[in-house]
Design a protein around this motif. Sequence first.
Motif, PDB file in Angstrom:
ATOM      1  N   PRO A 282     -12.187 -11.419   0.510  1.00 21.71           N
ATOM      2  CA  PRO A 282     -13.453 -10.374  -0.259  1.00 21.71           C
ATOM      3  C   PRO A 282     -14.288 -11.311  -0.296  1.00 21.71           C
ATOM      4  CG  PRO A 282     -11.619 -11.411  -2.040  1.00 21.71           C
ATOM      5  CD  PRO A 282     -11.188 -11.955  -0.507  1.00 21.71           C
ATOM      6  N   ASP A 283     -15.911 -10.069  -0.177  1.00 19.82           N
ATOM      7  CA  ASP A 283     -17.306 -10.467  -0.149  1.00 19.82           C
ATOM      8  C   ASP A 283     -17.849 -11.723  -1.470  1.00 19.82           C
ATOM      9  OD1 ASP A 283     -17.476  -8.049  -1.194  1.00 19.82           O
ATOM     10  OD2 ASP A 283     -18.868  -7.585   0.397  1.00 19.82           O
ATOM     11  N   LEU A 284     -16.664 -10.654  -2.217  1.00 18.13           N
ATOM     12  CA  LEU A 284     -16.993 -11.199  -3.619  1.00 18.13           C
ATOM     13  C   LEU A 284     -15.748 -11.455  -4.506  1.00 18.13           C
ATOM     14  CD1 LEU A 284     -20.217 -11.634  -5.355  1.00 18.13           C
ATOM     15  CD2 LEU A 284     -19.895  -8.905  -5.882  1.00 18.13           C
ATOM     16  N   THR A 285     -16.489 -12.333  -5.506  1.00 16.10           N
ATOM     17  CA  THR A 285     -15.530 -12.847  -6.638  1.00 16.10           C
ATOM     18  C   THR A 285     -16.103 -13.019  -8.082  1.00 16.10           C
ATOM     19  OG1 THR A 285     -15.254 -14.894  -6.340  1.00 16.10           O
ATOM     20  CG2 THR A 285     -12.964 -13.280  -4.806  1.00 16.10           C
TER      21      THR A 285
ATOM     22  N   ASP B 264     -14.602  -5.791  -2.001  1.00 14.76           N
ATOM     23  CA  ASP B 264     -13.394  -5.322  -0.394  1.00 14.76           C
ATOM     24  C   ASP B 264     -12.985  -6.487   0.418  1.00 14.76           C
ATOM     25  OD1 ASP B 264     -16.508  -5.618   0.074  1.00 14.76           O
ATOM     26  OD2 ASP B 264     -15.455  -5.002   2.515  1.00 14.76           O
ATOM     27  N   MET B 265     -12.416  -6.060   1.153  1.00 10.66           N
ATOM     28  CA  MET B 265     -11.686  -6.617   2.456  1.00 10.66           C
ATOM     29  C   MET B 265     -11.327  -5.372   3.314  1.00 10.66           C
ATOM     30  SD  MET B 265      -8.992  -9.374   0.488  1.00 10.66           S
ATOM     31  CE  MET B 265      -8.890  -8.669  -1.375  1.00 10.66           C
ATOM     32  N   VAL B 266     -10.738  -6.297   4.316  1.00  4.75           N
ATOM     33  CA  VAL B 266     -10.678  -5.662   6.101  1.00  4.75           C
ATOM     34  C   VAL B 266      -9.454  -6.134   6.415  1.00  4.75           C
ATOM     35  CG1 VAL B 266     -13.127  -4.907   6.299  1.00  4.75           C
ATOM     36  CG2 VAL B 266     -12.260  -7.011   7.817  1.00  4.75           C
ATOM     37  N   SER B 267      -8.242  -5.667   7.034  1.00  6.74           N
ATOM     38  CA  SER B 267      -7.808  -6.267   7.627  1.00  6.74           C
ATOM     39  C   SER B 267      -7.003  -6.536   8.580  1.00  6.74           C
ATOM     40  CB  SER B 267      -6.063  -4.939   7.676  1.00  6.74           C
ATOM     41  OG  SER B 267      -6.373  -4.167   7.763  1.00  6.74           O
TER      42      SER B 267
ATOM     43  N   VAL C  38      -6.350   0.149  16.379  1.00  6.72           N
ATOM     44  CA  VAL C  38      -5.713   1.618  15.923  1.00  6.72           C
ATOM     45  C   VAL C  38      -4.796   0.597  14.249  1.00  6.72           C
ATOM     46  CG1 VAL C  38      -3.433   0.059  16.704  1.00  6.72           C
ATOM     47  CG2 VAL C  38      -3.996   2.908  15.686  1.00  6.72           C
ATOM     48  N   TYR C  39      -5.112  -0.105  13.587  1.00  8.36           N
ATOM     49  CA  TYR C  39      -4.290  -0.968  12.648  1.00  8.36           C
ATOM     50  C   TYR C  39      -5.153  -1.418  11.486  1.00  8.36           C
ATOM     51  CZ  TYR C  39       0.283   0.089  14.911  1.00  8.36           C
ATOM     52  OH  TYR C  39       1.010  -0.056  16.161  1.00  8.36           O
ATOM     53  N   PHE C  40      -5.937  -1.090  11.445  1.00  7.71           N
ATOM     54  CA  PHE C  40      -7.361  -1.371  10.854  1.00  7.71           C
ATOM     55  C   PHE C  40      -7.524  -0.571   9.248  1.00  7.71           C
ATOM     56  CE2 PHE C  40     -11.600  -1.374   9.004  1.00  7.71           C
ATOM     57  CZ  PHE C  40     -12.323  -2.644   9.226  1.00  7.71           C
ATOM     58  N   ASN C  41      -7.301  -1.586   7.807  1.00  4.12           N
ATOM     59  CA  ASN C  41      -7.406  -1.064   7.206  1.00  4.12           C
ATOM     60  C   ASN C  41      -8.384  -1.533   6.034  1.00  4.12           C
ATOM     61  OD1 ASN C  41      -4.975   0.475   6.548  1.00  4.12           O
ATOM     62  ND2 ASN C  41      -4.202  -0.505   7.758  1.00  4.12           N
ATOM     63  N   GLU C  42      -9.320  -1.113   5.439  1.00  2.00           N
ATOM     64  CA  GLU C  42     -10.098  -1.528   3.965  1.00  2.00           C
ATOM     65  C   GLU C  42      -9.591  -1.473   2.757  1.00  2.00           C
ATOM     66  OE1 GLU C  42     -14.406  -1.101   5.398  1.00  2.00           O
ATOM     67  OE2 GLU C  42     -13.621   1.147   5.909  1.00  2.00           O
TER      68      GLU C  42
ATOM     69  N   ASP D 295      -5.359   0.285 -16.181  1.00  2.00           N
ATOM     70  CA  ASP D 295      -4.582   0.403 -15.376  1.00  2.00           C
ATOM     71  C   ASP D 295      -5.004   1.007 -13.959  1.00  2.00           C
ATOM     72  OD1 ASP D 295      -1.292   1.653 -14.488  1.00  2.00           O
ATOM     73  OD2 ASP D 295      -2.011   3.194 -15.384  1.00  2.00           O
ATOM     74  N   ALA D 296      -5.655   0.007 -13.337  1.00  2.00           N
ATOM     75  CA  ALA D 296      -5.934   0.156 -12.136  1.00  2.00           C
ATOM     76  C   ALA D 296      -4.984  -0.631 -11.108  1.00  2.00           C
ATOM     77  CB  ALA D 296      -6.941  -1.151 -12.022  1.00  2.00           C
ATOM     78  N   ASP D 297      -5.390   0.141  -9.929  1.00  2.94           N
ATOM     79  CA  ASP D 297      -4.098   0.141  -8.189  1.00  2.94           C
ATOM     80  C   ASP D 297      -4.621  -1.460  -7.994  1.00  2.94           C
ATOM     81  OD1 ASP D 297      -3.059   2.538  -8.392  1.00  2.94           O
ATOM     82  OD2 ASP D 297      -4.252   3.628  -7.042  1.00  2.94           O
ATOM     83  N   GLY D 298      -4.779  -1.708  -7.822  1.00  2.90           N
ATOM     84  CA  GLY D 298      -5.799  -3.557  -7.548  1.00  2.90           C
ATOM     85  C   GLY D 298      -4.615  -3.798  -6.283  1.00  2.90           C
ATOM     86  N   ILE D 299      -5.366  -2.829  -4.926  1.00  3.08           N
ATOM     87  CA  ILE D 299      -4.826  -3.318  -3.866  1.00  3.08           C
ATOM     88  C   ILE D 299      -5.286  -4.374  -3.553  1.00  3.08           C
ATOM     89  CG2 ILE D 299      -4.702  -1.762  -1.605  1.00  3.08           C
ATOM     90  CD1 ILE D 299      -3.811  -0.096  -3.612  1.00  3.08           C
ATOM     91  N   VAL D 300      -4.057  -5.165  -3.614  1.00  5.21           N
ATOM     92  CA  VAL D 300      -3.961  -6.471  -2.829  1.00  5.21           C
ATOM     93  C   VAL D 300      -4.311  -7.107  -1.778  1.00  5.21           C
ATOM     94  CG1 VAL D 300      -3.818  -7.392  -5.218  1.00  5.21           C
ATOM     95  CG2 VAL D 300      -1.573  -7.423  -3.174  1.00  5.21           C
ATOM     96  N   SER D 301      -3.278  -6.365  -0.922  1.00  7.09           N
ATOM     97  CA  SER D 301      -3.275  -6.186   1.127  1.00  7.09           C
ATOM     98  C   SER D 301      -2.478  -4.845   1.056  1.00  7.09           C
ATOM     99  CB  SER D 301      -2.167  -7.180   0.916  1.00  7.09           C
ATOM    100  OG  SER D 301      -1.230  -6.275   0.556  1.00  7.09           O
ATOM    101  N   ALA D 302      -3.629  -4.171   2.446  1.00  3.21           N
ATOM    102  CA  ALA D 302      -2.610  -2.927   2.864  1.00  3.21           C
ATOM    103  C   ALA D 302      -2.706  -3.118   4.457  1.00  3.21           C
ATOM    104  CB  ALA D 302      -4.440  -1.826   2.816  1.00  3.21           C
ATOM    105  N   ASN D 303      -1.268  -2.471   5.298  1.00  2.00           N
ATOM    106  CA  ASN D 303      -1.304  -2.720   6.043  1.00  2.00           C
ATOM    107  C   ASN D 303      -0.599  -1.483   7.246  1.00  2.00           C
ATOM    108  OD1 ASN D 303       1.228  -3.619   6.667  1.00  2.00           O
ATOM    109  ND2 ASN D 303       1.032  -5.233   4.909  1.00  2.00           N
ATOM    110  N   SER D 304      -1.101  -1.271   8.151  1.00  2.00           N
ATOM    111  CA  SER D 304      -0.138  -0.804   9.103  1.00  2.00           C
ATOM    112  C   SER D 304       0.657  -1.348  10.385  1.00  2.00           C
ATOM    113  CB  SER D 304      -1.424   0.136   9.789  1.00  2.00           C
ATOM    114  OG  SER D 304      -2.119   1.319   8.838  1.00  2.00           O
ATOM    115  N   ASN D 305       1.162  -1.067  11.127  1.00  2.00           N
ATOM    116  CA  ASN D 305       1.901  -1.173  12.086  1.00  2.00           C
ATOM    117  C   ASN D 305       2.974  -0.117  12.870  1.00  2.00           C
ATOM    118  OD1 ASN D 305       2.991  -3.490  14.278  1.00  2.00           O
ATOM    119  ND2 ASN D 305       3.974  -4.842  12.460  1.00  2.00           N
ATOM    120  N   LEU D 306       3.321  -0.696  14.196  1.00  3.62           N
ATOM    121  CA  LEU D 306       4.062   0.944  14.764  1.00  3.62           C
ATOM    122  C   LEU D 306       4.401   1.411  13.857  1.00  3.62           C
ATOM    123  CD1 LEU D 306       4.315   1.399  18.183  1.00  3.62           C
ATOM    124  CD2 LEU D 306       6.705  -0.210  18.259  1.00  3.62           C
ATOM    125  N   GLY D 307       4.909   3.070  14.052  1.00  2.00           N
ATOM    126  CA  GLY D 307       5.507   2.969  13.445  1.00  2.00           C
ATOM    127  C   GLY D 307       4.867   3.710  11.719  1.00  2.00           C
TER     128      GLY D 307
END
Length: 748
Positions: free
Chosen positions: A641-644, A672-675, A682-686, A715-727
Amino acid sequence: MSIAGGAYAQSVSAGSGQADGEDLTEIVVTALKRSTSLQDTPLSLSAINGDTLQKMGASGMEDYFRAIPNVNLTQAQLGSSRLTIRGIQSAGEATVGLYYDETPVTGPSGTTQDPGGTTANLNLFDVERVEVLRGPQGTLYGGGSMGGTIRVISRKPDSQKFAAASEVEYTNADGASAGFVKQMVNVPVVTDRLAVRVSGYYQTTPGYVDDTRLNLKDVNDGKSRGVRTLVGFTPTDDITLTGTISYQKQTADDQLGWYQAQGRYQTNSPVQLPYDNEMTLYNLVGTWDLHFATLTASTSFYNFNILRSIDFTPSVQALSTAAAYVNQLCPLYFGQAVACTAAQKKTYTATGLSKTPTVGYQPATLDSRNDELRLSSEGEGPFTWTAGAYLEDRHDHIDSNTATADPATGLTYQPLQDLSYRYINTYTKQTAEFGEVSYSPIGDLTLTAGTRHYDYTKTTTGQALLGSAFTASVPTAYSAVKADAQGWVSKANVSYKLTPDAMAYATASQGFRPGGANNIPGLASGLVTYTPDKLWNYEAGLKTSWMGGHLTVDAALFQVDWTNMQTSTVTSNGLYSFITNVGSARIRGGELEITARPLAGLVLTGSLGYQDGHLTSDQANAAVLATGSTGLKGDRIPNTPDLTASASATYTVPLTARLNGMVRVDYSYTGDMVSTFRPSYVYFNEYGHYSLVNTRIGVEGEGWGLYAFVNNLTDADGIVSANSNLGYTRLVYSSTPRTFGLNGRISF
């Protein structure tokens, strides 16, 4: 500064019914491997004491890391979490040293030579404090501490008096109930000479992800249990021996994240992914007060067993149906050199789909021996110093199975029905000699220099015994590859006491990580081994205390220059991750921590961390760049993250002569973060960019307390990681939804 309340701990006297705002006890830490005052330690350092951990409701590092600037814990499926400090994040050996008392603990290398991706997370019950050292600690703490070091220090046996404590908790998150029971007992066997301290716990965690395909509710619930036994023996006034045995076992019915396209907390995975994590740690520490110095000897052994599984179904489906893969793999399936006919392709596709659902089933084990001997000076003379030697002997093994599962239940068939199988062994042996010396030529000026010589050998062996076109794998012969290196890292520090309550310091320090060897089927020979990466950290800081300790303000600015970066990338088919050295990076940022006690019983804390990390050169390996997964000059360092930011307010107020009320609010923000490096990949996520709020209210008496709390109030989602891969795309892992709870504790 300390999140426990700055450089001072504020005591609350329940017996008098008054919050004693004047009794301020200075916090002593051992970050320099000798005792120093927190505010007199010239580095960016946070300390959280056990009482504050309890008030935060912290059972593991996921419960406190957000309160510390520029610290992040990337949480994915259970058992796959990575600690990061100051944005120094990449696969390979850990970039943060994690110590439980005197033992440095890491995870198994796995199939991707990534021990830093598995963080040992022992329960924090009966912990004295947690120290977080930001910036490279290479001279005193060695490889793996290039971003910083976290030290978890347990309470030691007390041979003076009997003590016991209990804590219970009930929680409910999204309709799922959970809780824990914890117990400690301290028994003096021989007064002043021998004592035993035992703590244990049983804890369940709520599930909140539902699998709509298998019609299963709360699939990510789990449970853990553990016990820690310490024996303290003081045969003479100058010698102390402490033996520790810690055991912890964690299990989960399923370790799934959820697909945002399916809806909040929903997945349509066709498989269940059970998880097991078991650690046993033995440690013996002896200290001998020689009156001019203290000799410390530590020997440790730990065993770490993990069963991790992943959903491989999307990959098998893609390899069985996508035209590019069918054209490439169908001839492999039929064992022919010519292209497949239309009928063969149809047969290949049907056969591949019949092998689903598919699970990557990976049991792994690690055994590690760690020894350290050091001598540290005593007293306040112009010279203070520490010198020592270190040995690590580590062996880990993983079986990587790609197996079929029952489509009706999603459970992996037992015994395993493998499509493909390979195993990997990693042997690591590392020795080091280190030392630091400080000299005060005048009373307020201190100069410090340190160095460490390291020498390691890492050998990776393995073999693919079973291949399958549907996993794009072929059998390979046994191979053994050795990587070794030796070198030096150094540190220089100057600190100056501007006033009795203000200190300025500047540091230049190095950090490093060992290299190693990949074991990936078909990997080009030039990519098999990779070398150590190093960095320089340049830092300037200010530590101040005001109004007799009622206000502390600490700040630091830093720049990190990282060269020969170890980077995780993937093979062209997207199936295998491996590590290579490419590129360089620069990270600039700062930290600010404030603690204030404006009135008796009220403690306010705030922290801010900023880090701006980008590549300063292209990751210019043509074989790697062809995959599109690595970066170009100017790309952000991923998963940081750029800021905490964080803030807390704790107010303790007398209700009666024997009773206090307590209210606490904790807030944290993760930027914010990037994967991945390349936004075009193709598998880039924010992800990221979320806030969490926890609240707690209760009553406290002499040695007891009752509390009600709400975690993740909004009740925030708080997405701590996000990723994509084949399929598959956009698989996310999130913070636990709004959680209501009751907590009670008693000690005597």
